[in-house]
Design an enzyme around this catalytic site. Sequence first.
Site, PDB file in Angstrom:
ATOM      1  N   GLY A   1      34.568  75.600 -43.398  1.00 16.30           N
ATOM      2  CA  GLY A   1      34.799  74.531 -44.511  1.00 16.30           C
ATOM      3  C   GLY A   1      35.630  73.271 -44.032  1.00 16.30           C
ATOM      4  O   GLY A   1      35.348  72.232 -44.645  1.00 16.30           O
TER       5      GLY A   1
ATOM      6  N   TRP B   1      33.026  71.312 -42.217  1.00 12.83           N
ATOM      7  CA  TRP B   1      32.217  70.688 -43.015  1.00 12.83           C
ATOM      8  C   TRP B   1      32.767  69.315 -43.488  1.00 12.83           C
ATOM      9  O   TRP B   1      32.060  68.266 -43.558  1.00 12.83           O
ATOM     10  CB  TRP B   1      31.843  71.482 -44.552  1.00 12.83           C
ATOM     11  CG  TRP B   1      30.880  70.811 -45.091  1.00 12.83           C
ATOM     12  CD1 TRP B   1      29.688  70.718 -45.637  1.00 12.83           C
ATOM     13  CD2 TRP B   1      31.578  70.031 -46.543  1.00 12.83           C
ATOM     14  NE1 TRP B   1      29.240  70.149 -46.658  1.00 12.83           N
ATOM     15  CE2 TRP B   1      30.394  69.677 -47.423  1.00 12.83           C
ATOM     16  CE3 TRP B   1      32.827  69.453 -46.988  1.00 12.83           C
ATOM     17  CZ2 TRP B   1      30.502  68.771 -48.424  1.00 12.83           C
ATOM     18  CZ3 TRP B   1      32.838  68.411 -48.019  1.00 12.83           C
ATOM     19  CH2 TRP B   1      31.383  68.500 -48.597  1.00 12.83           C
ATOM     20  N   HIS B   2      34.065  69.136 -43.713  1.00 11.57           N
ATOM     21  CA  HIS B   2      34.672  67.764 -44.169  1.00 11.57           C
ATOM     22  C   HIS B   2      34.685  66.771 -43.152  1.00 11.57           C
ATOM     23  O   HIS B   2      34.656  65.702 -43.402  1.00 11.57           O
ATOM     24  CB  HIS B   2      36.030  68.292 -44.438  1.00 11.57           C
ATOM     25  CG  HIS B   2      36.251  68.776 -46.011  1.00 11.57           C
ATOM     26  ND1 HIS B   2      36.135  70.228 -46.187  1.00 11.57           N
ATOM     27  CD2 HIS B   2      36.514  68.281 -47.190  1.00 11.57           C
ATOM     28  CE1 HIS B   2      36.452  70.221 -47.547  1.00 11.57           C
ATOM     29  NE2 HIS B   2      36.455  69.237 -48.318  1.00 11.57           N
ATOM     30  N   GLY B   3      34.609  67.281 -41.870  1.00  7.07           N
ATOM     31  CA  GLY B   3      34.573  66.148 -40.970  1.00  7.07           C
ATOM     32  C   GLY B   3      34.560  66.435 -39.529  1.00  7.07           C
ATOM     33  O   GLY B   3      34.830  67.750 -39.067  1.00  7.07           O
TER      34      GLY B   3
ATOM     35  N   PHE C   1      32.253  62.192 -45.951  1.00 10.46           N
ATOM     36  CA  PHE C   1      31.958  63.615 -45.350  1.00 10.46           C
ATOM     37  C   PHE C   1      30.492  64.137 -45.653  1.00 10.46           C
ATOM     38  O   PHE C   1      30.173  64.973 -45.332  1.00 10.46           O
ATOM     39  CB  PHE C   1      32.702  64.664 -46.004  1.00 10.46           C
ATOM     40  CG  PHE C   1      34.328  64.074 -45.759  1.00 10.46           C
ATOM     41  CD1 PHE C   1      34.828  63.637 -44.620  1.00 10.46           C
ATOM     42  CD2 PHE C   1      35.327  64.096 -46.893  1.00 10.46           C
ATOM     43  CE1 PHE C   1      36.157  63.246 -44.531  1.00 10.46           C
ATOM     44  CE2 PHE C   1      36.532  63.714 -46.694  1.00 10.46           C
ATOM     45  CZ  PHE C   1      37.164  63.129 -45.545  1.00 10.46           C
TER      46      PHE C   1
END
Length: 467
Positions: free
Chosen positions: A320, A323-325, A467
Amino acid sequence: MLFNSYLFWIFFVLLWAVYRVLPHRGQNLLLLAASYYFYSCWDWRFLPLIMTTTLVNYFTAIGIENSDKATRHRWLLGFSAAVSLGLLAFFKYWGFFTESAYELMTLLGIPVQMSTLNIILPVGISFYTFQTMSYTIDVYRGQIKASRSLVNFALYVAYFPQLVAGPIERSVSLMPQIENPRSRRRGDFAEGLYLVMLGLFLKVVVGDNLGFIADGVFMAEPGTITGTDALVGVYCFAFQIYGDFAGYSSIARGVSKWLGIDLMTNFRMPYLARNPSDFWQRWHISLSSWLRDYLYIPLGGNRVSAGKVYRNLMITMLLGGLWHGAGWTFIVWGGLHGLILCGYRALGDRFTLPGRWGRTLATVFFFHLICLTWLFFRADSFAQAWQMLSLIFTDQGLSELSRYGFGMIAFFCLPLMVYEIWLDKAHSLRRLELVHWGWRSAVYCYIVFMIIVFPPPVFGQFIYFQF
């Protein structure tokens, strides 16, 4: 084309005027054309990318449904996932992977030469990739039927209100609303107005104003800020990212409501959470539920041994974070949330304090844990994160910046938090819509007043677009 720009509202008014007089199929065609135009306003060169993702998942889903061979199902699902994740990995993570590999080789003393590519990140790619993947997986699981209309499926992927920053919609919810005729519903305008007004307040008044202070702190030269300044920067970023992202989701839901389509609630007073499980049922709900249903539960969820449960939590939160960066700070942010989840799970009820004051203390304590993770999320590097963290615990001197920052936090956030506590006590996000119209009018006048009188010093982009 930003939701908080005049250009978007001109675009939407023209779209809505034509949309209302068209039949169902015409509405879908119009929405699809408008969605592609909306996306091309960011960068038209990435239209083939979203179209490729659409075509691959459309045909693989039909192939899965038309075949009765389990092996073929798995191959088609694997092909769809490989294409979707491959495109995401190339455009979002190629530079990160190659740079990390180069640093590792250098650390090991292995001479290596690597060429780098200057790859532009397509806006919204993480959102529509997860949305299309959930559709194909649901068809594979037999939970939904594959769409036979390419126009309808393309609209599901590219639907403009939630295209570039979510919420990440599930096909079981959004596809029927696209495939079936939509009629005017009583209350849609009022609810849409409420969501748009709330979203503009969160984004423009709270997010952008406090984001200006947070950016000033995080971009300050080392040695020029105190620990209290650093703390102000973290608090401001906590409300900046909340106002920014929750504001976008709220406007998206409101605009969609005016089109007769319901989008899922993506935020539910997250800073009133008392533990991590509660937080992830309130923050970015569409992503946290996606990770739960398509990653955590398939790994075994909490139906396995305690050690494997902790493993599943850590894997889910680390991915997770990724996924953001594309950066190690994002992975550490996810890892910290994984550790917090594991810690609270291990402590269980021993971490629960009784009574109203116990619940209040638990909420305040957990909010500061979240702020600790936001420090790593926002910092440009580990060095900056550690420096600011050490300052917070060693240098508590008040400066003009910290006095100003605390004042602005109180001015912009206290009314919001009082309002959210009022909503939370009623366990309803729509409580304001049920009160006398005079109270609603007073709140809307307050929002308009704040937007006009206290505009942000700098016109801000939406954080989650990156993102």
